[in-house]
Design an enzyme around this catalytic site. Structure first.
Site, PDB file in Angstrom:
ATOM      1  N   PRO A 190      47.107  -1.689  31.161  1.00  0.00           N
ATOM      2  CA  PRO A 190      47.902  -2.032  32.379  1.00  0.00           C
ATOM      3  C   PRO A 190      47.721  -1.048  33.476  1.00  0.00           C
ATOM      4  O   PRO A 190      48.056   0.220  33.101  1.00  0.00           O
ATOM      5  CB  PRO A 190      49.203  -2.380  31.859  1.00  0.00           C
ATOM      6  CG  PRO A 190      48.929  -2.803  30.486  1.00  0.00           C
ATOM      7  CD  PRO A 190      47.996  -1.849  29.897  1.00  0.00           C
ATOM      8  N   GLU A 191      47.949  -1.308  34.605  1.00  0.00           N
ATOM      9  CA  GLU A 191      47.853  -0.313  35.686  1.00  0.00           C
ATOM     10  C   GLU A 191      49.268  -0.470  36.665  1.00  0.00           C
ATOM     11  O   GLU A 191      50.076  -1.430  36.101  1.00  0.00           O
ATOM     12  CB  GLU A 191      46.687  -0.472  36.662  1.00  0.00           C
ATOM     13  CG  GLU A 191      45.374  -0.585  35.731  1.00  0.00           C
ATOM     14  CD  GLU A 191      44.113   0.095  36.569  1.00  0.00           C
ATOM     15  OE1 GLU A 191      44.360   0.772  37.955  1.00  0.00           O
ATOM     16  OE2 GLU A 191      43.047  -0.327  35.863  1.00  0.00           O
ATOM     17  N   LYS A 245      53.193   3.926  34.958  1.00  0.00           N
ATOM     18  CA  LYS A 245      52.996   2.950  33.950  1.00  0.00           C
ATOM     19  C   LYS A 245      54.072   2.958  32.994  1.00  0.00           C
ATOM     20  O   LYS A 245      53.896   1.993  31.896  1.00  0.00           O
ATOM     21  CB  LYS A 245      51.636   3.223  33.136  1.00  0.00           C
ATOM     22  CG  LYS A 245      50.445   3.360  34.055  1.00  0.00           C
ATOM     23  CD  LYS A 245      49.106   3.829  33.266  1.00  0.00           C
ATOM     24  CE  LYS A 245      47.829   3.943  34.482  1.00  0.00           C
ATOM     25  NZ  LYS A 245      46.617   4.207  33.737  1.00  0.00           N
ATOM     26  N   ASN A 280      41.819   2.409  34.958  1.00  0.00           N
ATOM     27  CA  ASN A 280      40.167   2.369  34.949  1.00  0.00           C
ATOM     28  C   ASN A 280      39.727   1.440  36.030  1.00  0.00           C
ATOM     29  O   ASN A 280      38.782   1.690  36.562  1.00  0.00           O
ATOM     30  CB  ASN A 280      39.857   2.035  33.700  1.00  0.00           C
ATOM     31  CG  ASN A 280      39.958   3.101  32.416  1.00  0.00           C
ATOM     32  OD1 ASN A 280      39.622   4.126  32.706  1.00  0.00           O
ATOM     33  ND2 ASN A 280      40.383   2.623  31.341  1.00  0.00           N
ATOM     34  N   ARG A 324      36.966   4.924  28.564  1.00  0.00           N
ATOM     35  CA  ARG A 324      37.274   4.984  29.974  1.00  0.00           C
ATOM     36  C   ARG A 324      36.176   4.278  30.401  1.00  0.00           C
ATOM     37  O   ARG A 324      35.218   4.941  31.312  1.00  0.00           O
ATOM     38  CB  ARG A 324      37.213   6.467  30.258  1.00  0.00           C
ATOM     39  CG  ARG A 324      38.659   7.402  29.802  1.00  0.00           C
ATOM     40  CD  ARG A 324      39.614   6.574  30.537  1.00  0.00           C
ATOM     41  NE  ARG A 324      40.794   7.785  30.041  1.00  0.00           N
ATOM     42  CZ  ARG A 324      42.179   7.300  30.114  1.00  0.00           C
ATOM     43  NH1 ARG A 324      42.595   6.154  30.827  1.00  0.00           N
ATOM     44  NH2 ARG A 324      43.061   8.205  30.167  1.00  0.00           N
TER      45      ARG A 324
END
Length: 281
Positions: free
Chosen positions: A2-3, A51, A165, A250
């Protein structure tokens, strides 16, 4: 993972469900806190920090959680069936008279004194969706290591907090450079645009159920998750590679025509699982 916008949404859901109410259920399902009982304490609120999530209770206690790759907070009404996963994945349950918040697969769960919150979030750079946002400081942090690849610098939460990402790949596309470009090689005009652009993207998406960076009706994202489909601008196949030291996944996406700068050499084609519709987080 999650961003920042997804975590902001989770904080809002928890805050709206619990803030100002006394707990009637307090169930910690991790050995370290198996005997903790917060029943009767009023929830003061939940706020995001990058985050990280900080849920505060009366008496000077804070529950610090981080969703990492698979974690989630779900909120249910009275009598509603819990649907966030099997029971063995539940790490904590916080309930009031009319709402129940269930934390699934939380890899970071820590109860601490509210006065000690800086111990767990004090290392973070300016929060893209927080009151401490400072674009000049964020840019200075990014430029402090000019040889570092831009994508890695954007993911470093000590520089600015909230990018993962997806936004890494989308920001690099919008700036017209690859994620492997050294930060110091980023043209000055684009470097100045980077912090405000990042903030605009997260602000635009914090109230959306599906993350959108393109402004296009049929396509939500420019490059992330699109390999090997054609670039939305030039129709060159989008490419994918991992970026970093290999210690964690990543996934990085870019267009080799629209984005200038170094990039990994193409490897043999790989079969990847089919991707479903994109949802935030």
């Amino acid at each position: 993972m999650p961003e920042g916008d997804t975590v902001w949404q989770a904080a809002r859901r928890l805050h709206e469900a619990l803030a100002g109410k006394a707990l009637t259920v307090s169930d910690f399902r991790v050995p370290r806190y198996a005997t903790v009982d917060l029943t009767g304490r009023t929830v003061l609120g939940t706020l995001p920090r990058g985050k990280h999530l900080l849920t505060r209770f009366e008496g000077g206690l804070t529950l610090h959680t981080h969703l990492r790759m698979e974690g989630a907070w779900k909120v249910y009404g009275t009598g509603e069936r819990w649907r966030g996963g099997p029971a063995h994945q539940i790490r904590v349950v916080l309930g009031t008279a009319d709402r129940t918040a269930v934390g699934y697969r939380l890899q970071v769960l820590e109860l601490l004194r509210t006065r000690e919150e800086e111990r767990v979030v004090g290392h973070l750079g300016p929060d893209l969706l927080g009151p401490d946002w400072d674009p000049e400081r964020a840019l200075a942090n990014l430029l402090a290591d000019p040889a570092r690849p831009l994508g890695e610098a954007l993911l470093d939460q000590r520089n600015l907090a909230g990018i993962g990402n997806i936004y890494k790949s989308e920001l690099c596309f919008l700036l017209g450079v690859t994620p492997w470009l050294p930060v110091g090689a980023l043209p000055a005009d684009r470097a100045q645009k980077l912090p405000p652009l990042a903030r605009r993207l997260l602000e635009a998406n914090r109230d959306r159920p599906v993350r959108q960076t393109t402004g296009l009706h049929r396509h939500d994202l420019f490059v992330y998750g699109r390999a090997p489909r054609p670039c939305l601008r030039c129709h060159t196949p989008v490419r994918e590679a991992d970026q970093g030291d290999g210690s964690r996944a990543r996934p990085t996406y870019w267009c080799p025509t629209c984005q200038t700068g170094p990039a990994p050499s193409p490897g043999p084609p790989q079969r990847r699982p089919a991707r479903g519709p994109h949802h935030p987080g």
